[in-house]
Enzyme design. Structure first.
Site, PDB file in Angstrom:
ATOM      1  N   TYR A 102       0.731  -1.276  -0.072  1.00  0.00           N
ATOM      2  CA  TYR A 102       0.194   0.037   0.154  1.00  0.00           C
ATOM      3  C   TYR A 102       0.857   1.310   0.018  1.00  0.00           C
ATOM      4  O   TYR A 102       0.400   2.186  -0.423  1.00  0.00           O
ATOM      5  CB  TYR A 102      -0.891  -0.078   1.241  1.00  0.00           C
ATOM      6  CG  TYR A 102      -2.210  -0.827   0.834  1.00  0.00           C
ATOM      7  CD1 TYR A 102      -3.289  -0.086   0.111  1.00  0.00           C
ATOM      8  CD2 TYR A 102      -2.338  -2.143   1.140  1.00  0.00           C
ATOM      9  CE1 TYR A 102      -4.296  -1.069  -0.603  1.00  0.00           C
ATOM     10  CE2 TYR A 102      -3.469  -2.825   0.594  1.00  0.00           C
ATOM     11  CZ  TYR A 102      -4.333  -2.307  -0.147  1.00  0.00           C
ATOM     12  OH  TYR A 102      -5.266  -3.186  -0.606  1.00  0.00           O
ATOM     13  N   ASP A 111      -7.668   5.411  -6.379  1.00  0.00           N
ATOM     14  CA  ASP A 111      -7.016   6.724  -6.439  1.00  0.00           C
ATOM     15  C   ASP A 111      -8.177   7.794  -6.662  1.00  0.00           C
ATOM     16  O   ASP A 111      -9.299   7.517  -6.666  1.00  0.00           O
ATOM     17  CB  ASP A 111      -6.038   6.790  -7.610  1.00  0.00           C
ATOM     18  CG  ASP A 111      -6.659   6.599  -8.845  1.00  0.00           C
ATOM     19  OD1 ASP A 111      -7.760   7.239  -9.198  1.00  0.00           O
ATOM     20  OD2 ASP A 111      -6.474   5.756  -9.983  1.00  0.00           O
ATOM     21  N   HIS A 166     -14.859   0.103  -4.806  1.00  0.00           N
ATOM     22  CA  HIS A 166     -13.660  -0.248  -3.994  1.00  0.00           C
ATOM     23  C   HIS A 166     -12.983   0.351  -2.934  1.00  0.00           C
ATOM     24  O   HIS A 166     -11.925  -0.122  -2.486  1.00  0.00           O
ATOM     25  CB  HIS A 166     -12.508  -1.226  -5.015  1.00  0.00           C
ATOM     26  CG  HIS A 166     -13.268  -2.311  -5.728  1.00  0.00           C
ATOM     27  ND1 HIS A 166     -12.708  -2.838  -6.899  1.00  0.00           N
ATOM     28  CD2 HIS A 166     -14.533  -3.172  -5.695  1.00  0.00           C
ATOM     29  CE1 HIS A 166     -13.287  -3.823  -7.325  1.00  0.00           C
ATOM     30  NE2 HIS A 166     -14.456  -3.929  -6.600  1.00  0.00           N
ATOM     31  N   CYS A 178     -10.463   1.481  11.260  1.00  0.00           N
ATOM     32  CA  CYS A 178     -10.145   0.762  12.267  1.00  0.00           C
ATOM     33  C   CYS A 178     -10.525  -0.541  12.216  1.00  0.00           C
ATOM     34  O   CYS A 178     -11.887  -0.885  12.013  1.00  0.00           O
ATOM     35  CB  CYS A 178     -10.155   1.487  13.779  1.00  0.00           C
ATOM     36  SG  CYS A 178     -10.076   0.364  15.060  1.00  0.00           S
ATOM     37  N   SER A 201     -10.042  -5.440 -16.690  1.00  0.00           N
ATOM     38  CA  SER A 201      -9.703  -6.795 -17.097  1.00  0.00           C
ATOM     39  C   SER A 201     -11.333  -7.409 -17.036  1.00  0.00           C
ATOM     40  O   SER A 201     -11.287  -8.501 -17.481  1.00  0.00           O
ATOM     41  CB  SER A 201      -8.826  -7.509 -16.589  1.00  0.00           C
ATOM     42  OG  SER A 201      -9.019  -7.416 -14.978  1.00  0.00           O
TER      43      SER A 201
HETATM   44  C1  BJW Z   1      -5.532  -0.134 -20.392  1.00  0.00           C
HETATM   45  C2  BJW Z   1      -4.558   0.742 -20.669  1.00  0.00           C
HETATM   46  C3  BJW Z   1      -4.831   1.946 -21.096  1.00  0.00           C
HETATM   47  C4  BJW Z   1      -4.055  -0.901 -19.440  1.00  0.00           C
HETATM   48  N1  BJW Z   1      -5.912   2.151 -21.556  1.00  0.00           N
HETATM   49  N2  BJW Z   1      -6.689  -0.010 -20.943  1.00  0.00           N
HETATM   50  C5  BJW Z   1     -18.609 -14.416  -8.956  1.00  0.00           C
HETATM   51  C6  BJW Z   1     -17.823 -15.103  -9.759  1.00  0.00           C
HETATM   52  C7  BJW Z   1     -16.442 -15.352  -9.403  1.00  0.00           C
HETATM   53  C8  BJW Z   1     -15.918 -14.853  -8.171  1.00  0.00           C
HETATM   54  C9  BJW Z   1     -16.715 -14.079  -7.403  1.00  0.00           C
HETATM   55  C10 BJW Z   1     -18.083 -13.906  -7.819  1.00  0.00           C
HETATM   56  N3  BJW Z   1     -18.552 -12.888  -6.698  1.00  0.00           N
HETATM   57  C11 BJW Z   1     -17.679 -12.645  -5.992  1.00  0.00           C
HETATM   58  C12 BJW Z   1     -16.352 -13.138  -6.027  1.00  0.00           C
HETATM   59  C13 BJW Z   1     -15.254 -13.211  -5.311  1.00  0.00           C
HETATM   60  C14 BJW Z   1     -14.250 -12.266  -5.627  1.00  0.00           C
HETATM   61  C15 BJW Z   1     -14.045 -12.332  -7.105  1.00  0.00           C
HETATM   62  O1  BJW Z   1     -14.362 -11.454  -8.057  1.00  0.00           O
HETATM   63  N4  BJW Z   1     -12.915 -13.228  -7.476  1.00  0.00           N
HETATM   64  C16 BJW Z   1     -12.460 -13.221  -8.829  1.00  0.00           C
HETATM   65  C17 BJW Z   1     -11.023 -12.415  -9.334  1.00  0.00           C
HETATM   66  C18 BJW Z   1     -12.358 -14.624  -9.130  1.00  0.00           C
HETATM   67  N5  BJW Z   1     -15.009 -10.748  -5.463  1.00  0.00           N
HETATM   68  C19 BJW Z   1     -15.034 -10.513  -4.140  1.00  0.00           C
HETATM   69  O2  BJW Z   1     -14.478 -11.018  -3.102  1.00  0.00           O
HETATM   70  C20 BJW Z   1     -15.564  -9.004  -3.859  1.00  0.00           C
HETATM   71  N6  BJW Z   1     -16.629  -9.173  -2.885  1.00  0.00           N
HETATM   72  C21 BJW Z   1     -17.708  -9.788  -2.581  1.00  0.00           C
HETATM   73  O3  BJW Z   1     -18.126 -10.536  -3.747  1.00  0.00           O
HETATM   74  O4  BJW Z   1     -18.297  -9.776  -1.640  1.00  0.00           O
HETATM   75  C22 BJW Z   1     -19.389 -10.744  -1.358  1.00  0.00           C
HETATM   76  C23 BJW Z   1     -18.577 -11.929  -0.684  1.00  0.00           C
HETATM   77  C24 BJW Z   1     -18.568 -11.550   0.784  1.00  0.00           C
HETATM   78  C25 BJW Z   1     -17.928 -12.863   1.179  1.00  0.00           C
HETATM   79  C26 BJW Z   1     -17.656 -13.899   0.616  1.00  0.00           C
HETATM   80  C27 BJW Z   1     -17.920 -13.856  -0.856  1.00  0.00           C
HETATM   81  C28 BJW Z   1     -18.568 -12.955  -1.609  1.00  0.00           C
HETATM   82  C29 BJW Z   1     -14.657  -7.917  -3.716  1.00  0.00           C
HETATM   83  C30 BJW Z   1     -13.704  -7.895  -4.627  1.00  0.00           C
HETATM   84  C31 BJW Z   1     -12.543  -6.742  -4.150  1.00  0.00           C
HETATM   85  C32 BJW Z   1     -11.614  -6.443  -5.096  1.00  0.00           C
HETATM   86  N7  BJW Z   1     -10.557  -5.518  -4.763  1.00  0.00           N
HETATM   87  C33 BJW Z   1      -9.542  -5.352  -5.593  1.00  0.00           C
HETATM   88  C34 BJW Z   1      -8.523  -4.482  -4.502  1.00  0.00           C
HETATM   89  C35 BJW Z   1      -8.897  -3.080  -4.078  1.00  0.00           C
HETATM   90  C36 BJW Z   1      -8.181  -2.320  -3.002  1.00  0.00           C
HETATM   91  C37 BJW Z   1      -6.790  -1.876  -3.530  1.00  0.00           C
HETATM   92  O5  BJW Z   1      -6.858  -1.414  -4.673  1.00  0.00           O
HETATM   93  O6  BJW Z   1      -5.848  -2.227  -3.037  1.00  0.00           O
HETATM   94  O7  BJW Z   1      -9.827  -4.215  -6.316  1.00  0.00           O
HETATM   95  S1  BJW Z   1      -8.633  -6.085  -6.334  1.00  0.00           S
HETATM   96  C38 BJW Z   1      -8.264  -5.309  -7.710  1.00  0.00           C
HETATM   97  O8  BJW Z   1      -9.040  -5.807  -8.839  1.00  0.00           O
HETATM   98  C39 BJW Z   1      -8.793  -4.074  -7.474  1.00  0.00           C
HETATM   99  C40 BJW Z   1      -9.558  -3.607  -8.884  1.00  0.00           C
HETATM  100  O9  BJW Z   1     -10.630  -2.473  -8.402  1.00  0.00           O
HETATM  101  C41 BJW Z   1     -10.067  -4.849  -9.257  1.00  0.00           C
HETATM  102  C42 BJW Z   1     -10.200  -4.908 -10.570  1.00  0.00           C
HETATM  103  O10 BJW Z   1      -8.889  -4.676 -11.526  1.00  0.00           O
HETATM  104  P1  BJW Z   1      -9.002  -3.793 -12.718  1.00  0.00           P
HETATM  105  O11 BJW Z   1      -9.024  -2.553 -12.416  1.00  0.00           O
HETATM  106  O12 BJW Z   1      -9.805  -4.652 -13.553  1.00  0.00           O
HETATM  107  O13 BJW Z   1      -7.275  -4.002 -13.162  1.00  0.00           O
HETATM  108  P2  BJW Z   1      -6.395  -5.162 -14.066  1.00  0.00           P
HETATM  109  O14 BJW Z   1      -5.082  -4.768 -13.700  1.00  0.00           O
HETATM  110  O15 BJW Z   1      -7.180  -6.466 -13.611  1.00  0.00           O
HETATM  111  O16 BJW Z   1      -6.740  -4.873 -15.545  1.00  0.00           O
HETATM  112  C43 BJW Z   1      -6.350  -3.658 -16.104  1.00  0.00           C
HETATM  113  C44 BJW Z   1      -7.011  -3.447 -17.382  1.00  0.00           C
HETATM  114  O17 BJW Z   1      -6.494  -2.059 -18.037  1.00  0.00           O
HETATM  115  C45 BJW Z   1      -6.452  -4.731 -18.347  1.00  0.00           C
HETATM  116  O18 BJW Z   1      -7.528  -5.014 -19.068  1.00  0.00           O
HETATM  117  C46 BJW Z   1      -5.464  -3.952 -19.397  1.00  0.00           C
HETATM  118  O19 BJW Z   1      -5.379  -4.263 -20.813  1.00  0.00           O
HETATM  119  C47 BJW Z   1      -6.121  -2.609 -19.529  1.00  0.00           C
HETATM  120  N8  BJW Z   1      -5.208  -1.410 -19.808  1.00  0.00           N
HETATM  121  N9  BJW Z   1      -3.473  -0.039 -19.823  1.00  0.00           N
HETATM  122  C48 BJW Z   1      -6.894   1.163 -21.737  1.00  0.00           C
HETATM  123  N10 BJW Z   1      -3.794   2.741 -21.391  1.00  0.00           N
HETATM  124 ZN    ZN Z   2     -10.402   1.852  16.767  1.00  0.00          ZN
END
Ligand code: BJW
Ligand code: ZN
Length: 236
Positions: free
Chosen positions: A63, A100, A115, A123, A185
């Protein structure tokens, strides 16, 4: 591009889902792919409560690294184009997975941060949260007044999204005539489900990305390339 421009002209309600790719051109690393990984870790290994418990130093380092990159970053043409679009469309909602504040810095007003926010710390005991603007958090682990450990104010895997914010994102997806998916993604749920929800409710879905993703085959148009180039062209 021409077809999407036409859809945009006719749209009364537009919703946008952004991901890390939108901030990549501002120098903020993405999560996945070779360029995206931090050291050798997958986001699933670090962005969860168990990781904080197991190795707080590692999570803090990740972080701090990201806080420093974000602190140095400035909005890019894609952020500005989205802020501009908000002024032109009667109903406009920006749903961002990014923690961000570059959309806000560019002037976007209606931003749903599903997110959380990297500048918030919360806390783990009493739940109180506050903004901590330091690019690097020094203490290990940082403590709250109540003695609880402070953690980033973001949503980790297995955790629920902020309910109020998520409900508004769902409403926007259902109401949209046009749904733009930019720089994500689309593998993380429930964020990715907004694409199908919007489509089923009748929206045209347009994706902008440098590479095809898991949703590319399901949508109405794919505009390949860096979003900092494509979106300004689209709205010009
Ligand atoms: C460009 C470019 C340019 C580059 N121009 N493009 C259903 C099915 C399967 C799994 C699940 C489901 N439901 C829930 C789940 C579980 C889980 C999940 O999704 N798992 C999968 C990964 C398998 N989800 C969760 O756990 C969520 N909670 C939830 O469902 O709660 C209910 C629950 C409770 C209890 C038990 C079970 C369920 C929470 C998800 C939280 C995600 N958190 C993060 C971290 C956030 C904090 C932090 O930032 O530190 O969020 S993970 C990370 O991934 C972050 C992002 O927001 C998120 C998405 O990533 P993103 O933005 O897509 O980035 P990349 O790197 O993957 O992609 C970048 C893209 O840009 C690429 O395509 C490049 O090509 C492109 N690119 N340059 C245009 N210039
Ligand atoms: Zn506290």
């Amino acid at each position: 591009m021409e077809q999407t421009r036409e859809w945009l002209k006719q749209a009364r309600s537009v919703a946008v889902l952004t991901g890390a790719g939108v901030s990549a051109e501002s120098g903020v690393p993405t999560f996945r792919g070779k360029q995206g990984l931090w050291r050798t870790y997958r986001p699933e290994d670090l962005a969860n409560p168990q990781a904080l418990h197991r190795d707080p130093r590692l999570v803090r380092e990740w972080y701090n690294c990201r806080r420093s990159a974000i602190a140095k970053a400035h909005p890019n043409p894609c952020h500005y184009a989205l802020a501009d679009l908000e002024q032109r469309i009667p109903e406009f909602t920006l749903v961002s997975q990014n923690v961000d504040d570059l959309h806000e810095q560019a002037g976007s007003r209606n931003v749903l941060k599903i997110h959380g926010d990297i500048w918030l710390v919360r806390c783990t005991e009493c739940g109180r949260q506050h903004i901590d603007p330091r690019p690097c958090l020094p203490e290990l682990p940082p403590y709250c007044h109540c003695g609880g450990i402070l953690r980033p104010g973001v949503v980790w895997f297995g955790e629920d999204l902020p309910q109020n914010v998520w409900c508004r994102a769902l409403e926007a997806a259902r109401a949209a005539d046009l749904f733009l998916v930019i720089g994500t993604s689309a593998v993380v749920y429930p964020a990715a489900s907004l694409v199908r929800i919007a489509k089923r409710a009748g929206a045209r879905v347009v994706e902008m990305n440098i590479a095809e993703t898991v949703i590319t085959s399901e949508i109405d148009a794919f505009l390949p390339g860096p979003c900092g180039e494509i979106l300004p062209k689209l709205i010009s």
